[in-house]
Design a protein around this motif. Structure first.
Motif, PDB file in Angstrom:
ATOM      1  N   GLY A 125      10.704  40.181  13.207  1.00 15.35           N
ATOM      2  CA  GLY A 125      10.388  41.132  12.154  1.00 15.35           C
ATOM      3  C   GLY A 125       8.901  41.296  11.847  1.00 15.35           C
ATOM      4  O   GLY A 125       8.527  42.162  11.064  1.00 15.35           O
ATOM      5  N   SER A 126       8.006  40.490  12.449  1.00 18.43           N
ATOM      6  CA  SER A 126       6.573  40.654  12.190  1.00 18.43           C
ATOM      7  C   SER A 126       6.104  41.976  12.811  1.00 18.43           C
ATOM      8  O   SER A 126       6.598  42.376  13.852  1.00 18.43           O
ATOM      9  N   PRO A 127       5.153  42.660  12.149  1.00 14.66           N
ATOM     10  CA  PRO A 127       4.661  43.920  12.741  1.00 14.66           C
ATOM     11  C   PRO A 127       3.999  43.719  14.109  1.00 14.66           C
ATOM     12  O   PRO A 127       3.852  44.665  14.876  1.00 14.66           O
ATOM     13  N   PHE A 128       3.604  42.505  14.426  1.00 15.30           N
ATOM     14  CA  PHE A 128       3.008  42.203  15.728  1.00 15.30           C
ATOM     15  C   PHE A 128       4.086  42.044  16.816  1.00 15.30           C
ATOM     16  O   PHE A 128       3.784  42.075  17.995  1.00 15.30           O
ATOM     17  N   SER A 129       5.318  41.736  16.390  1.00 20.62           N
ATOM     18  CA  SER A 129       6.322  41.222  17.335  1.00 20.62           C
ATOM     19  C   SER A 129       6.927  42.303  18.207  1.00 20.62           C
ATOM     20  O   SER A 129       6.913  43.482  17.863  1.00 20.62           O
ATOM     21  N   LYS A 130       7.454  41.860  19.331  1.00 22.22           N
ATOM     22  CA  LYS A 130       8.125  42.753  20.280  1.00 22.22           C
ATOM     23  C   LYS A 130       9.393  42.049  20.746  1.00 22.22           C
ATOM     24  O   LYS A 130       9.421  40.823  20.861  1.00 22.22           O
ATOM     25  N   LYS A 268     -15.633  13.365   7.727  1.00 24.78           N
ATOM     26  CA  LYS A 268     -16.241  14.365   6.822  1.00 24.78           C
ATOM     27  C   LYS A 268     -15.192  15.326   6.267  1.00 24.78           C
ATOM     28  O   LYS A 268     -15.455  16.078   5.348  1.00 24.78           O
ATOM     29  N   GLY A 269     -14.009  15.358   6.923  1.00 23.84           N
ATOM     30  CA  GLY A 269     -12.947  16.236   6.421  1.00 23.84           C
ATOM     31  C   GLY A 269     -12.581  17.381   7.352  1.00 23.84           C
ATOM     32  O   GLY A 269     -11.830  18.277   6.963  1.00 23.84           O
ATOM     33  N   TYR A 270     -13.108  17.384   8.580  1.00 25.57           N
ATOM     34  CA  TYR A 270     -12.725  18.436   9.528  1.00 25.57           C
ATOM     35  C   TYR A 270     -11.307  18.193  10.040  1.00 25.57           C
ATOM     36  O   TYR A 270     -10.936  17.051  10.335  1.00 25.57           O
ATOM     37  N   LYS A 271     -10.524  19.256  10.150  1.00 21.43           N
ATOM     38  CA  LYS A 271      -9.169  19.150  10.711  1.00 21.43           C
ATOM     39  C   LYS A 271      -8.948  20.333  11.638  1.00 21.43           C
ATOM     40  O   LYS A 271      -9.513  21.416  11.419  1.00 21.43           O
ATOM     41  N   VAL A 272      -8.089  20.127  12.638  1.00 22.23           N
ATOM     42  CA  VAL A 272      -7.771  21.217  13.550  1.00 22.23           C
ATOM     43  C   VAL A 272      -6.306  21.588  13.408  1.00 22.23           C
ATOM     44  O   VAL A 272      -5.437  20.718  13.307  1.00 22.23           O
ATOM     45  N   HIS A 273      -6.032  22.885  13.359  1.00 18.77           N
ATOM     46  CA  HIS A 273      -4.654  23.369  13.229  1.00 18.77           C
ATOM     47  C   HIS A 273      -4.344  24.288  14.415  1.00 18.77           C
ATOM     48  O   HIS A 273      -5.044  25.276  14.636  1.00 18.77           O
ATOM     49  N   THR A 274      -3.304  23.949  15.155  1.00 20.76           N
ATOM     50  CA  THR A 274      -2.954  24.717  16.357  1.00 20.76           C
ATOM     51  C   THR A 274      -2.086  25.920  15.987  1.00 20.76           C
ATOM     52  O   THR A 274      -1.052  25.763  15.339  1.00 20.76           O
ATOM     53  N   VAL A 275      -2.513  27.098  16.426  1.00 21.27           N
ATOM     54  CA  VAL A 275      -1.661  28.282  16.254  1.00 21.27           C
ATOM     55  C   VAL A 275      -0.999  28.616  17.594  1.00 21.27           C
ATOM     56  O   VAL A 275       0.168  28.995  17.647  1.00 21.27           O
ATOM     57  N   GLY A 276      -1.739  28.485  18.682  1.00 15.95           N
ATOM     58  CA  GLY A 276      -1.151  28.786  19.993  1.00 15.95           C
ATOM     59  C   GLY A 276      -1.952  28.126  21.094  1.00 15.95           C
ATOM     60  O   GLY A 276      -3.115  27.769  20.887  1.00 15.95           O
ATOM     61  N   ASP A 277      -1.323  27.935  22.260  1.00 14.59           N
ATOM     62  CA  ASP A 277      -2.046  27.261  23.351  1.00 14.59           C
ATOM     63  C   ASP A 277      -2.195  28.122  24.598  1.00 14.59           C
ATOM     64  O   ASP A 277      -2.801  27.685  25.564  1.00 14.59           O
ATOM     65  N   ASP A 278      -1.637  29.352  24.585  1.00 16.10           N
ATOM     66  CA  ASP A 278      -1.670  30.101  25.852  1.00 16.10           C
ATOM     67  C   ASP A 278      -1.854  31.608  25.695  1.00 16.10           C
ATOM     68  O   ASP A 278      -2.526  32.210  26.513  1.00 16.10           O
ATOM     69  N   ILE A 279      -1.233  32.181  24.669  1.00 17.22           N
ATOM     70  CA  ILE A 279      -1.232  33.649  24.578  1.00 17.22           C
ATOM     71  C   ILE A 279      -1.538  34.083  23.146  1.00 17.22           C
ATOM     72  O   ILE A 279      -1.035  33.491  22.193  1.00 17.22           O
ATOM     73  N   ALA A 280      -2.385  35.107  23.029  1.00 15.53           N
ATOM     74  CA  ALA A 280      -2.679  35.677  21.712  1.00 15.53           C
ATOM     75  C   ALA A 280      -2.445  37.181  21.755  1.00 15.53           C
ATOM     76  O   ALA A 280      -2.867  37.848  22.708  1.00 15.53           O
ATOM     77  N   TRP A 281      -1.753  37.688  20.759  1.00 14.63           N
ATOM     78  CA  TRP A 281      -1.654  39.132  20.563  1.00 14.63           C
ATOM     79  C   TRP A 281      -2.556  39.459  19.381  1.00 14.63           C
ATOM     80  O   TRP A 281      -2.417  38.878  18.295  1.00 14.63           O
ATOM     81  N   ILE A 282      -3.469  40.386  19.607  1.00 13.47           N
ATOM     82  CA  ILE A 282      -4.550  40.613  18.644  1.00 13.47           C
ATOM     83  C   ILE A 282      -4.551  42.068  18.166  1.00 13.47           C
ATOM     84  O   ILE A 282      -4.498  42.992  18.986  1.00 13.47           O
ATOM     85  N   ASP A 387      -0.084  25.810   9.479  1.00 12.65           N
ATOM     86  CA  ASP A 387       0.811  26.397   8.461  1.00 12.65           C
ATOM     87  C   ASP A 387       0.933  27.903   8.668  1.00 12.65           C
ATOM     88  O   ASP A 387       1.845  28.535   8.165  1.00 12.65           O
ATOM     89  N   GLU A 388      -0.031  28.467   9.378  1.00 15.20           N
ATOM     90  CA  GLU A 388      -0.048  29.920   9.593  1.00 15.20           C
ATOM     91  C   GLU A 388       0.699  30.318  10.864  1.00 15.20           C
ATOM     92  O   GLU A 388       0.696  31.491  11.237  1.00 15.20           O
ATOM     93  N   PHE A 389       1.317  29.346  11.544  1.00 18.85           N
ATOM     94  CA  PHE A 389       1.964  29.617  12.825  1.00 18.85           C
ATOM     95  C   PHE A 389       2.948  30.784  12.733  1.00 18.85           C
ATOM     96  O   PHE A 389       3.024  31.612  13.627  1.00 18.85           O
ATOM     97  N   GLU A 390       3.708  30.834  11.653  1.00 18.71           N
ATOM     98  CA  GLU A 390       4.732  31.894  11.516  1.00 18.71           C
ATOM     99  C   GLU A 390       4.206  33.088  10.719  1.00 18.71           C
ATOM    100  O   GLU A 390       4.969  34.005  10.445  1.00 18.71           O
ATOM    101  N   ASN A 391       2.950  33.054  10.296  1.00 18.81           N
ATOM    102  CA  ASN A 391       2.446  34.147   9.455  1.00 18.81           C
ATOM    103  C   ASN A 391       2.583  35.477  10.192  1.00 18.81           C
ATOM    104  O   ASN A 391       1.956  35.684  11.230  1.00 18.81           O
ATOM    105  N   PRO A 392       3.415  36.387   9.664  1.00 20.98           N
ATOM    106  CA  PRO A 392       3.653  37.645  10.387  1.00 20.98           C
ATOM    107  C   PRO A 392       2.397  38.501  10.530  1.00 20.98           C
ATOM    108  O   PRO A 392       2.341  39.384  11.381  1.00 20.98           O
ATOM    109  N   GLN A 393       1.382  38.234   9.700  1.00 20.39           N
ATOM    110  CA  GLN A 393       0.150  39.040   9.770  1.00 20.39           C
ATOM    111  C   GLN A 393      -0.889  38.427  10.702  1.00 20.39           C
ATOM    112  O   GLN A 393      -1.934  39.022  10.930  1.00 20.39           O
ATOM    113  N   GLY A 394      -0.623  37.223  11.216  1.00 21.61           N
ATOM    114  CA  GLY A 394      -1.581  36.568  12.102  1.00 21.61           C
ATOM    115  C   GLY A 394      -2.723  35.927  11.331  1.00 21.61           C
ATOM    116  O   GLY A 394      -2.730  35.899  10.095  1.00 21.61           O
ATOM    117  N   VAL A 395      -3.692  35.425  12.078  1.00 24.64           N
ATOM    118  CA  VAL A 395      -4.861  34.769  11.465  1.00 24.64           C
ATOM    119  C   VAL A 395      -6.127  35.537  11.845  1.00 24.64           C
ATOM    120  O   VAL A 395      -6.229  36.061  12.960  1.00 24.64           O
TER     121      VAL A 395
END
Ligand code: OXD
Ligand code: MN
Length: 589
Positions: A125-130, A268-282, A387-395
């Motif tokens: 249902g995300s506007p990005f999705s196919k 110092k407080g840096y953290k990494v959050h993975t959204v994807g490892d191979d494909i991006a739809w932009i 936390d944004e992995f499922e965000n239908p609007q992307g990052v």
């Protein structure tokens, strides 16, 4: 089998008439159905259930020995006119391709079951999705698709009566290499894959749809489908910035996507959050920035080399509900092993070909796992999934990073002068070939934007599309190039890589914020060596200076390689890129 959607009905009916399966089964997305398929696959030996205490929900599968990687030589873009596939793709005239394939698919599922998999690339249902429908005679494919994408009835409900879906037909047939074809028909939203059972060729949502078909759709619809990881970097002040990065296959995309910051950064407080490892739809967002989603729902990662040091997050991701392909079966405790996992290869083991892996084999350096052996693991298993992995609007993207595997030419990092120069930087990416694709290993090849095997249309038009997208964006991400693979005269890597790549990402983020200076070179801006934070490493500023040198002679040589590659694109080469090449040459005088 009856469907409300006429297009789906016709696709299934036509495919049944062609492949003549004994049975047709709709994949509804329920755990009960998937569990009964796992049981069936176990009963036929297609999958081996692993130790359910140590690896709950995990299975092992072996492909045929002749079927272990993507087959670029047998991958075709099938269009009406050759020009639309362009000089970098294998092309088949589409009507001829359909004719040829019909002959191969005829009766290919006799005695088998055809599974109908409705799947969504991107959150349902995300506007990005196919949406896609994959028909396959492989339970392994069904179970992998259920990890890599969102599958089931909900997808059909979301599709409604729309004809906007991708048709994918996969038949294992006889796994005959001579009749193996991976054909994309971008004009018809259609994929036909036959005579293979290897993931990259048969999980049609991935390379075939999410890159080859989607890149074509993106060009027509004004968005981009890219071979990129997406990563969020949370800073000590709590703000998270996102970057997308393109690297050729097996250059450590999964490792970068799941990077663990060095202690000094973590403290110092840096953290990494993975959204994807191979494909991006932009896509361009309402605010004029570029937004990215990861259309996949899992990771199809390379196993060898993955270990508690190189990528603890990936390793943790594979500890449950994962399918392993072509790794070593450790008979000591019914688990899995691969080269580079640890220094204790199992003594009692079966290799990826299904043969005993003996003491003698190990002494002779015979590998137990195939170099391109894989894990298929749910994204939600990843300890650092965003936390944004499922965000239908992307990052929103602040930076785009290109990278390759160059021993000498490219510096550790450099920044493009502007968008058009950045498109040039992406277009000249080059790397040494790896085991992810069959063919020679270690040969340098041009791999623009890491899309050479994945662009579904003419590469010249693709470059123009990149240039055009820049025009549509009011706040363009800055574009960078990185090279973790620079070596000294003895071939030793000069940069530690892995978590220490955070030090380069940090400079990149500071550049996007305008809080650090840079030095202009003939190819773009490089850091002042002292601006790369080396705290906690053995490296010196002089080492970094060495990693940042731009050798004009090597670049002049490279410019010739670029010229030769550009010549292939003929009239389709955008004038803006020709101009960039001329500027580079002039800068090297
Ligand atoms: C992959 C590849 O499997 O790029 O991701 O080959
Ligand atoms: Mn890839």
């Amino acid at each position: 089998m009856k469907f409300d959607n006429k297009g789906v009905q016709k696709f299934v009916d036509d495919s049944v008439a062609l492949c003549t399966p004994d049975k047709v089964v709709l994949i509804d997305g329920s755990e009960e159905q998937l569990e009964s398929l796992r049981k069936e696959a176990m009963s036929t030996g297609e999958m081996i259930q692993l130790n359910q205490e140590l690896l709950p929900g995990c299975y092992l599968h072996r492909t045929a020995v002749n079927d272990v990687a993507r087959v670029e030589g047998r991958t075709f873009i099938c269009t009406t006119k050759q020009e639309d596939a362009g000089p970098t793709n294998n092309w088949m005239q589409k009507d001829e391709a359909y004719e040829l394939l019909k002959g191969i698919y005829k009766g290919a599922m006799k005695g088998r079951t055809m599974y109908v998999i409705p799947f969504s690339m991107g959150a349902i249902g995300s506007p990005f999705s196919k949406i896609g429908i994959e028909l396959t005679d492989s339970i392994y494919v069904v179970l992998n698709m259920a990890i890599m994408t969102r599958v089931g009835i909900k997808v059909l409900e979301t599709l409604g009566d729309s004809d906007d879906f991708v048709r994918g037909l996969h038949a294992k047939a006889d796994i005959d290499e001579e009749k193996r074809y991976i054909c994309q028909f971008p004009e018809d939203n259609t994929i036909m894959s036959v005579n293979s059972g290897y993931g990259g060729n048969v999980l049609l949502g991935k390379k075939c749809f999410a890159l080859r078909i989607a890149s074509y759709q993106g060009r027509n619809e004004g968005w981009m489908a890219e071979h990129m990881l997406i990563l969020g970097i949370e800073k000590p002040d709590g703000e998270t910035k996102y970057v997308a990065a393109a690297f050729p296959s097996a250059c450590g995309k999964t490792n970068l996507a799941m990077l663990i910051p060095p202690k000094e950064f973590a403290d110092k407080g840096y953290k990494v959050h993975t959204v994807g490892d191979d494909i991006a739809w932009i896509r361009v967002g309402k605010d004029g920035r570029l937004y990215a989603i990861n259309p996949e729902n899992g990771f199809f990662g390379v196993a060898p080399g993955t270990n508690a040091k190189s990528n603890p997050n990936a390793l943790a991701t594979t500890r449950k509900n994962t399918i392993f392909t072509n790794v070593v079966h450790n008979l000591e405790n019914n688990t899995v092993w691969w080269e580079g996992l640890d220094k204790n290869p199992p003594k009692k083991a079966i290799d990826w070909k299904g043969n005993p892996w003996t003491e003698e084999d190990r002494a002779n350096g015979v590998k137990g796992a195939h170099p391109n052996s894989r894990f298929t693991a749910p994204a939600k298993n990843c300890p650092c999934i965003s936390d944004e992995f499922e965000n239908p609007q992307g990052v929103p993207l602040d930076a785009i990073i290109f990278g390759g595997r160059r021993a000498k030419t490219a510096p550790l990092v450099y920044e493009a002068r502007d968008w058009a120069n950045g498109v040039f930087v992406g277009s000249i990416m080059a790397s040494e070939t790896t085991a992810a694709a069959s063919g020679a290993v270690g040969v340098v090849r041009r791999d623009p934007m890491a899309m050479l095997p994945f662009c579904g249309y003419n590469m010249g038009d693709y470059f123009q599309h990149w240039l055009d997208m820049g025009e549509k964006v009011s706040k363009q991400p800055k574009i960078f190039n990185v090279n973790w693979f620079r070596t000294d005269e003895n071939g030793n890597f000069l940069w530690p890589g892995f978590g220490d790549n955070m030090r380069v990402l940090d400079w990149i983020l500071r550049r996007t914020e305008g809080t650090v200076d840079a030095v202009e070179t003939p190819i773009g801006y490089v850091p002042k060596p002292e601006d790369i934070d080396l705290n906690g490493t053995d490296l010196t500023t002089a080492d970094v200076a060495n990693l940042l040198t731009v050798d004009k002679d090597l670049w002049r040589e490279d410019a010739e390689g670029i010229e030769a590659f550009y010549a292939k694109l003929g009239d389709k080469l955008p004038a803006a890129l020709r101009k960039e090449l001329n500027t580079l040459k002039a800068n090297l005088e």
